[in-house]
Motif scaffolding. Structure first.
Motif, PDB file in Angstrom:
ATOM      1  N   VAL A 197       0.698  -1.220  -0.045  1.00  0.00           N
ATOM      2  CA  VAL A 197       0.167  -0.034   0.107  1.00  0.00           C
ATOM      3  C   VAL A 197       0.818   1.325  -0.021  1.00  0.00           C
ATOM      4  O   VAL A 197       0.363   2.330  -0.100  1.00  0.00           O
ATOM      5  N   GLY A 198       2.226   1.096   0.247  1.00  0.00           N
ATOM      6  CA  GLY A 198       2.915   2.419   0.367  1.00  0.00           C
ATOM      7  C   GLY A 198       4.505   2.167   0.386  1.00  0.00           C
ATOM      8  O   GLY A 198       4.940   0.858   0.377  1.00  0.00           O
ATOM      9  N   VAL A 199       5.293   3.015  -0.254  1.00  0.00           N
ATOM     10  CA  VAL A 199       6.594   2.948  -0.147  1.00  0.00           C
ATOM     11  C   VAL A 199       7.496   4.213   0.724  1.00  0.00           C
ATOM     12  O   VAL A 199       6.661   5.344   0.125  1.00  0.00           O
ATOM     13  N   MET A 200       7.911   4.066   1.380  1.00  0.00           N
ATOM     14  CA  MET A 200       8.649   4.996   2.436  1.00  0.00           C
ATOM     15  C   MET A 200       9.850   5.554   1.864  1.00  0.00           C
ATOM     16  O   MET A 200      10.720   4.802   1.137  1.00  0.00           O
ATOM     17  N   GLY A 201      10.407   6.629   2.028  1.00  0.00           N
ATOM     18  CA  GLY A 201      11.638   7.023   1.857  1.00  0.00           C
ATOM     19  C   GLY A 201      12.596   6.718   2.604  1.00  0.00           C
ATOM     20  O   GLY A 201      12.402   5.915   3.482  1.00  0.00           O
ATOM     21  N   GLU A 202      13.777   7.211   2.759  1.00  0.00           N
ATOM     22  CA  GLU A 202      15.033   6.851   3.583  1.00  0.00           C
ATOM     23  C   GLU A 202      15.155   7.427   4.677  1.00  0.00           C
ATOM     24  O   GLU A 202      16.243   7.255   5.327  1.00  0.00           O
ATOM     25  N   GLN A 203      13.932   8.306   5.434  1.00  0.00           N
ATOM     26  CA  GLN A 203      14.159   9.018   6.514  1.00  0.00           C
ATOM     27  C   GLN A 203      14.146   8.233   7.771  1.00  0.00           C
ATOM     28  O   GLN A 203      14.766   8.594   8.926  1.00  0.00           O
ATOM     29  N   TYR A 204      13.514   7.080   7.841  1.00  0.00           N
ATOM     30  CA  TYR A 204      13.228   6.232   8.974  1.00  0.00           C
ATOM     31  C   TYR A 204      14.785   5.833   9.509  1.00  0.00           C
ATOM     32  O   TYR A 204      15.528   5.323   8.657  1.00  0.00           O
ATOM     33  N   PRO A 205      14.754   6.259  10.875  1.00  0.00           N
ATOM     34  CA  PRO A 205      16.153   5.970  11.447  1.00  0.00           C
ATOM     35  C   PRO A 205      16.648   4.557  11.632  1.00  0.00           C
ATOM     36  O   PRO A 205      17.940   4.268  12.252  1.00  0.00           O
ATOM     37  N   LEU A 206      15.532   3.538  11.863  1.00  0.00           N
ATOM     38  CA  LEU A 206      16.092   2.239  11.922  1.00  0.00           C
ATOM     39  C   LEU A 206      15.923   1.198  10.942  1.00  0.00           C
ATOM     40  O   LEU A 206      15.505   1.462   9.725  1.00  0.00           O
ATOM     41  N   GLU A 207      17.209   0.407  10.805  1.00  0.00           N
ATOM     42  CA  GLU A 207      17.201  -0.411   9.576  1.00  0.00           C
ATOM     43  C   GLU A 207      15.976  -1.358   9.512  1.00  0.00           C
ATOM     44  O   GLU A 207      15.638  -2.203  10.014  1.00  0.00           O
TER      45      GLU A 207
END
Length: 878
Positions: A253-263
């Motif tokens: 349902v979605g694709v997130m960018g690279e901002q999230y801080p956890l691998e």
């Protein structure tokens, strides 16, 4: 002097030099004309007087308007002259620029890390309002809480704009398929409001909906940008398509960018937690993030959460009796383990910059003594003291600029090494760490530091010049001389350099002693010739215990058959890493109060693990193949045996294990094994209980007769031959694991040792420069002493004593400062020191001897030259 002549002189001074001649002639003629009018002032009418006053003020105003041109002329003149002086004394300039480059470069490099990790804003909207919220409980490791408690927090807390939760308990790793090749992916379960709370928007598609958090039947997934690229070829049409995770279908349902801080590779709704995790207050499986409301302080939020927690304790005493609640800013949560090391190294390199400033100040002071005649001549032909001081400051700023440029180049060369070292010691993704580099903040910092250092090391010699009698050098026939005040000032700078060097060296010495002790720590097992391979079985394909058992039986038999493999064993968790399972227990014969029972780590191991690892057997027996189906027999470590069965034989005794609120489970101790450093080489060994058997997540160890890394590919391929779809990381040797566990301390030690060597070198250069200058200024005195019969040893004693005295005082001051600082920074250094006190006497003694030896050597070289002075030549020039 007549008033109009004073006015002519004043206007001449404030007019640019290249215009002075023309202006002086013009205004002399004008003012002489007006002099005749001034002589008859009383006879003039008011209009003539007003016109005369207006013309005089206009001339002054015109001259004042030309001040920028005058300053520009003099500024370029000062710069040109300063550049010529630096080129004339190339050796002095080179030493000064290198000293500054070392200090400024080190500060620039470390500041780039501080800027990226500690100062740069997190990739979230108003990140300073984000708080991590978790429960503290002796039975549970790490910042986690229960899902029912989280729901109560979210419903009752008024200090937060919102609370969100995440968990990686179920989908720590998963098999992802259905689009291209099967791959291993790291997953996380989140509440539907997590990304909106963080201020993050999907790159494609949408966030989870509230109803998708409530029901497990909503099989939806969000992908990270990195997984979308490598696994799905950046397919813009991925939204709405189906993929498989552990054999189950999920809709993207979605694709997130690279901002999230956890691998993380993908996200699922929290509804995919087990039913027990969703309903039980015993299972700590989630972490919470809250965003403070505007105007609410952290302390106010803590007090409110403590009140809510106390309310939950009263409502649920069986599960929440010993639970506390804690809040910490999100940045601290993400970079807390890196912060002490970065700040400690930043403090060390700041001291190096101060040493470099003191060093260059001493060099400038020594040089100014040779320039007394030049400065006296310039003063004699009209240059004021202010102009001379400004000239010296311009030369200092030129040096600082050159040092800043060289330091920036040095930092740019060193940053890749620094970045790779940090990435090696950091587990998990810390925002900013991967983008460490030279940006506008770093450039501004370098420029500011260069300007500040130029003022610092240039102001002191300029101040000394401003207090010096500039007519005396002309009376002395041009001989340079340094007064007592200047010599004392130089010695004070040497004392300051040495004191700062002592502080940096003691910090490095303490880390070196700590690392030396860490290297001597025995982990409790034989580390050589061991290979490890982490295994995570698919939950969808290994749902029954028999399937798991059959897999490991085939795997171990095949790996055992590899040439060069001596023995194979399995445990559920890597050594040097804490167990995720802890349990309360009661030793037979003891009766602690309810809720006060001691806690032990619990681990699962197969019957060949202890022999494979070389863990010593103290008493009793080890597991055999029949124990895999027996859940009431355990092995304990030596710490548990000695702590709870003193002067008794632990084998045959029972432990009563408490799992929740039910009746304790009695288990019998069948053996005692030696302690291993399973919490880390620098951690205290805790009581540990080993259960027989293995689960879906385990670590296989192979004892080899050859280099273990030479069999890494064969072991991995053998595992894939049992299950080709198994997601396997590369096999690693245990020596590599041990080395990685020491990486953080080793990296800090290397950086601090480089800083310490730089400080030592700068201090030695400073002492050498001052003593050399002193010898040059006292050639006549030394010649007279030699002519009157002084021996070589007398001259050596005189010169060396001149340099050693301030160095010795600096050592004493540095020792006092080091003791005071180490006591103040105990909490900062505690994470980096191991079995070493901050006032370790051996370290202090070695550093003192080292510094005094270097100081004596720096004094001895110019002292040797002083003994070779020819008395006749020295007296001839007197």
């Amino acid at each position: 002097m007549k008033l109009h002549l004073r006015l002519i002189r004043f206007i001449g001074l404030i007019v640019p030099q290249r215009l002075r001649a023309d202006w002086r002639q013009e205004w002399e003629a004008e003012l002489h004309y007006r002099e005749t009018q001034l002589a008859e002032w009383d006879k003039l009418d008011w209009q003539t007087k007003l016109e005369l006053f207006r013309a005089s003020c206009g001339a002054l105003w015109d001259a004042l308007l030309l001040q920028p041109r005058r300053l520009e002329d003099e500024m370029f003149q000062d710069l040109r002259f300063g550049a010529r002086m630096l080129l004339k004394h190339k050796g002095f300039t080179l030493v000064a620029v290198l000293s500054l480059a070392l200090g400024i470069g080190a500060n620039t490099a470390i500041f780039s890390v501080v800027n990226a990790v500690l100062l740069r804003a997190l990739p979230f909207a108003e990140a300073e309002q984000l708080m991590m919220v978790w429960e503290t409980q002796p039975d549970v490791r790490g910042p986690v809480g229960t899902y029912p408690d989280f729901l109560d927090w979210r419903a009752q807390a008024q200090s937060f704009q919102g609370l969100a939760a995440f968990s990686n308990k179920r989908y720590g790793k998963a098999e992802l398929s259905g689009y291209s090749e099967t791959m291993a992916a790291q997953g996380m379960l989140i509440s539907q409001n997590l990304f909106p709370l963080l201020g993050l928007k999907p790159l494609l598609g949408r966030n989870f909906l509230p109803e998708e958090e409530q029901s497990i039947n909503n099989r939806v997934v969000m992908l990270s940008q990195s997984l979308w690229r490598r696994g799905f070829a950046s397919d813009a049409g991925i939204i709405g398509k189906s993929i498989q995770l552990d054999g189950a279908d999920f809709t993207v349902v979605g694709v997130m960018g690279e901002q999230y801080p956890l691998e993380t590779d993908f996200w699922l709704p929290l509804s995919h937690l087990s039913q027990t995790d969703l309903t039980s207050r015993k299972h700590h499986s989630v972490q919470a993030i809250g965003r403070l409301k505007p105007g609410v302080t952290v302390e106010q939020a803590r007090q409110e959460m403590a009140t809510i927690n106390e309310r939950l304790r009263q409502l649920y005493p069986a599960t929440n009796k010993n639970i506390g609640v804690e809040l910490t800013p999100m940045r601290h949560h993400l970079v807390g383990n890196l912060r002490p090391m970065v700040l400690l190294i930043f403090a060390a390199v700041a001291l190096i910059l101060l040493i470099a400033c003191a060093n260059v100040s001493n060099l400038l002071l020594a040089q100014s003594s040779w320039r007394q005649r030049e400065l006296a001549i310039r003063a004699a032909i009209g240059a004021g003291r202010g102009r001379l001081v400004r000239q010296l400051l311009v030369e200092s700023l030129l040096l600082a600029t050159l040092g800043g440029i060289a330091g920036l180049a040095l930092a740019a060369c060193g940053l890749p090494v620094l970045k790779s070292g940090l990435l090696e010691i950091v587990t998990g993704k810390i925002p900013g760490l991967e983008i460490i580099g030279i940006d506008w903040r770093t450039l501004a910092f370098t420029a500011g530091v260069s300007l500040l250092t130029g003022v610092l090391f240039g102001a002191l010699p300029a101040l000394q010049i401003s207090r010096t009698d500039l007519h005396q050098p002309l009376k002395d026939g041009g001989r340079s001389s340094a007064g007592i005040g200047r010599r004392n000032f130089s010695r004070a700078l040497i004392m300051a350099e040495v004191a700062l060097a002592v502080i940096v060296l003691i910090g490095a010495g303490l880390l070196a002693r700590s690392f030396q002790k860490l290297l001597r720590v025995e982990p409790g097992f034989q580390t050589g010739q061991l290979l490890s391979l982490k295994i995570e079985l698919s939950r969808s394909r290994y749902q029954k215990p028999e399937q798991v058992k059959n897999f490991y039986q085939q795997l171990m038999s095949r790996i055992q058959a590899i040439p060069g493999v001596e023995q194979v064993g399995i445990i559920d968790r890597l050594p040097l890493a804490p167990s995720l399972r802890v349990s309360r227990f009661v030793a037979e014969g003891q009766q602690p109060q309810r809720g006060q029972e001691p806690i032990a780590q619990t681990r699962m191991a197969d019957h060949r693990f202890f022999q494979t690892m070389g863990i010593a057997q103290r008493s009793g027996r080890l597991f055999d193949e029949t124990d895999a189906v027996n859940d009431n027999e355990v092995i304990i470590n030596e710490t548990l045996a000695q702590g709870f069965f003193k002067n008794q034989e632990a084998v045959g005794k029972r432990l009563f294990m408490h799992f929740g609120a039910g009746d304790p489970l009695p288990v019998q101790i069948i053996g005692v094994v030696a302690d291993i450093k399973d919490l880390g080489l620098d951690a205290t060994v805790e009581p540990t209980i080993y259960w027989p058997g293995v689960g879906g997540e385990a670590v296989l160890f192979a004892r080899t007769t050859v280099d273990p890394l030479s069999l890494a590919a064969a072991v991995r391929q053998t595992a894939l031959s049992v299950d080709p779809a198994l997601p396997l990381p590369p096999a690693r040797s245990v020596e590599e694991m041990l080395d990685a566990s020491r990486a953080r301390r080793r990296f800090a030690l290397i950086l601090l040792c480089i800083a310490a060597l730089s400080a030592l070198l700068l201090a030695a250069i400073g002492i050498y420069g001052v003593v050399t200058s002193s010898v040059a200024q006292r050639v006549s005195e030394i010649g007279i002493r030699l002519a009157l019969g002084a021996q070589t040893r007398d001259i050596l004693k005189l010169v060396i004593g001149h340099g050693i005295a301030p160095a010795l005082l600096g050592v004493l001051v540095g020792l006092a400062g080091a003791v005071a600082l180490t006591r103040e920074l105990t909490s900062l250094t505690a994470e980096l020191l191991f079995e070493v006190r901050v006032t370790d006497p051996l370290t202090f003694a070695v550093i003192v001897l080292l510094l005094l030896t270097v100081a004596a050597l720096a004094c001895y070289l110019p002292a040797r030259r002083a003994t070779k002075v020819d008395p006749i030549i020295a007296l001839r020039h007197e």
